[in-house]
Motif scaffolding. Structure first.
Motif, PDB file in Angstrom:
ATOM      1  N   ASN A 139       0.832  -1.195   0.000  1.00  0.00           N
ATOM      2  CA  ASN A 139       0.000   0.000   0.000  1.00  0.00           C
ATOM      3  C   ASN A 139       0.871   1.251   0.000  1.00  0.00           C
ATOM      4  N   GLN A 140       0.799   2.022  -1.076  1.00  0.00           N
ATOM      5  CA  GLN A 140       1.575   3.238  -1.222  1.00  0.00           C
ATOM      6  C   GLN A 140       0.623   4.363  -1.623  1.00  0.00           C
ATOM      7  N   PHE A 141       0.595   5.421  -0.815  1.00  0.00           N
ATOM      8  CA  PHE A 141      -0.338   6.515  -1.042  1.00  0.00           C
ATOM      9  C   PHE A 141       0.414   7.841  -1.099  1.00  0.00           C
ATOM     10  N   VAL A 168      -3.484   9.109   9.122  1.00  0.00           N
ATOM     11  CA  VAL A 168      -2.763   9.668  10.260  1.00  0.00           C
ATOM     12  C   VAL A 168      -1.552   8.793  10.535  1.00  0.00           C
ATOM     13  N   ALA A 169      -0.382   9.414  10.694  1.00  0.00           N
ATOM     14  CA  ALA A 169       0.855   8.700  10.995  1.00  0.00           C
ATOM     15  C   ALA A 169       1.461   9.261  12.272  1.00  0.00           C
ATOM     16  N   VAL A 191       2.048   1.430   3.927  1.00  0.00           N
ATOM     17  CA  VAL A 191       1.407   0.578   4.933  1.00  0.00           C
ATOM     18  C   VAL A 191       1.494  -0.872   4.452  1.00  0.00           C
ATOM     19  N   LYS A 192       2.103  -1.739   5.251  1.00  0.00           N
ATOM     20  CA  LYS A 192       2.206  -3.144   4.887  1.00  0.00           C
ATOM     21  C   LYS A 192       0.839  -3.807   4.995  1.00  0.00           C
ATOM     22  N   THR A 193       0.584  -4.780   4.134  1.00  0.00           N
ATOM     23  CA  THR A 193      -0.698  -5.477   4.154  1.00  0.00           C
ATOM     24  C   THR A 193      -0.920  -6.193   5.488  1.00  0.00           C
ATOM     25  N   ILE A 268       4.347   4.407   7.522  1.00  0.00           N
ATOM     26  CA  ILE A 268       5.704   4.904   7.298  1.00  0.00           C
ATOM     27  C   ILE A 268       5.633   6.055   6.293  1.00  0.00           C
ATOM     28  N   LEU A 269       6.178   7.189   6.674  1.00  0.00           N
ATOM     29  CA  LEU A 269       6.192   8.345   5.773  1.00  0.00           C
ATOM     30  C   LEU A 269       7.527   8.450   5.063  1.00  0.00           C
ATOM     31  N   CYS A 270       7.467   8.769   3.786  1.00  0.00           N
ATOM     32  CA  CYS A 270       8.681   8.953   2.987  1.00  0.00           C
ATOM     33  C   CYS A 270       8.609  10.326   2.330  1.00  0.00           C
ATOM     34  N   GLN A 271       9.714  11.004   2.377  1.00  0.00           N
ATOM     35  CA  GLN A 271       9.777  12.373   1.867  1.00  0.00           C
ATOM     36  C   GLN A 271      10.249  12.380   0.435  1.00  0.00           C
ATOM     37  N   TYR A 272       9.625  13.210  -0.399  1.00  0.00           N
ATOM     38  CA  TYR A 272      10.073  13.373  -1.771  1.00  0.00           C
ATOM     39  C   TYR A 272      11.444  14.034  -1.787  1.00  0.00           C
TER      40      TYR A 272
END
Length: 273
Positions: A139-141, A168-169, A191-193, A268-272
């Motif tokens: 899951n990637q949003f 919400v993270a 988000v992992k399944t 988990i948040l990832c920054q561009y």
């Protein structure tokens, strides 16, 4: 990028995020086939891809794009199907135009290369490979930070995916400061399944911050578990892996309304870049 004996460079345009490919030749051909056939199964055969791989690609593109690229249509003489949105058609046209320009630039570069530069080219290719980053999170949003709440130890981060969906993270203060998080920043949430639970009871009270209601649109059976795809308002999809027993107990089937539940600490948040 491939090189033949005459130093001709051949390239395929690929649009990547730090989480893997968003658009590439295979996905573009899949979109083009959907436009032609109006069916995901016939489009998958034309590419070729497995039916599941085709739907996984469509879900990933729809989740990461600003607007859906593919929609499911219902009714009609043939009972409905799958179609590109106007946004999807424009994206395909833009990709093909950029690809033509890209190949033209490679041809000009190849024409100026001396025979002794092949070692430099190979080194360049190795560097590009090392820069590729992939993730196993299904899951990637993609979204925009619209709220930040600072605590003594951590930060609560609200990420708006579209007009109807928000995640919400919870991340540490150190991570928040390292990222330089701010309102309006674009991030990707993973988000992992295995972190997602499903339920169908609208009266069930849970403490988990993320509770996304939607409709089951696909179930892929495996040997032990099943992948359940939930489409939420706005067109984003959430994938959960549950046991066959849970599918039966919850009465999950295509068209059933269900809720995907996961903790804020599981995001988990990832920054561009």
């Amino acid at each position: 990028m491939e090189q033949n004996l005459h130093q001709r460079l051949q390239g395929k345009l690929q649009v990547d995020t730090e989480f893997g490919t968003f658009l590439g030749d295979t996905r573009i051909r899949l979109l083009e086939a959907i436009a032609v056939h109006g069916s995901i199964s016939r489009a998958a055969k034309a590419v070729p891809l497995s039916y599941k791989a085709a739907w996984d690609a469509v879900d990933a593109m729809n989740n990461l794009a600003d607007q859906p690229l593919v929609i499911r249509s219902t009714g009609g003489r043939h009972g409905g199907g799958t179609a590109l949105t106007d946004y999807g058609r424009k994206l395909v046209a833009l990709y093909r135009a950029l690809e033509a320009e890209y190949q033209s630039a490679l041809d000009r570069l190849a024409a100026t290369m001396a025979d002794g530069q092949s070692g430099d080219l190979n080194h360049f290719r190795q560097v590009i490979k090392r820069l590729a980053v992939k993730t196993s999170a299904r899951n990637q949003f993609s979204g925009t930070i619209n709220a930040l709440r600072e605590g003594d130890v951590d930060f609560e981060v609200c990420v708006r995916l579209d007009g109807q969906t928000e995640l919400v993270a919870i991340i540490t203060r150190e991570s928040a400061e390292s990222f330089g998080l701010r309102i309006g920043m674009e991030v990707t949430a993973l988000v992992k399944t295995s972190s997602i639970l499903l339920h169908t009871d609208p009266d069930l009270k849970l403490s988990a911050r993320n509770q996304l209601w939607g409709e089951v649109t696909r179930i892929a059976d495996g040997a032990v578990n099943a992948e359940v795809i939930l489409t939420v308002p706005g067109g984003k999809t959430v994938c959960a892996v549950v046991t066959h027993a849970s599918v039966r107990r919850l009465g999950l089937a295509v068209g059933v309304r269900a809720c995907a539940v996961f903790k804020a600490s599981s995001v988990i948040l990832c920054q561009y870049a």
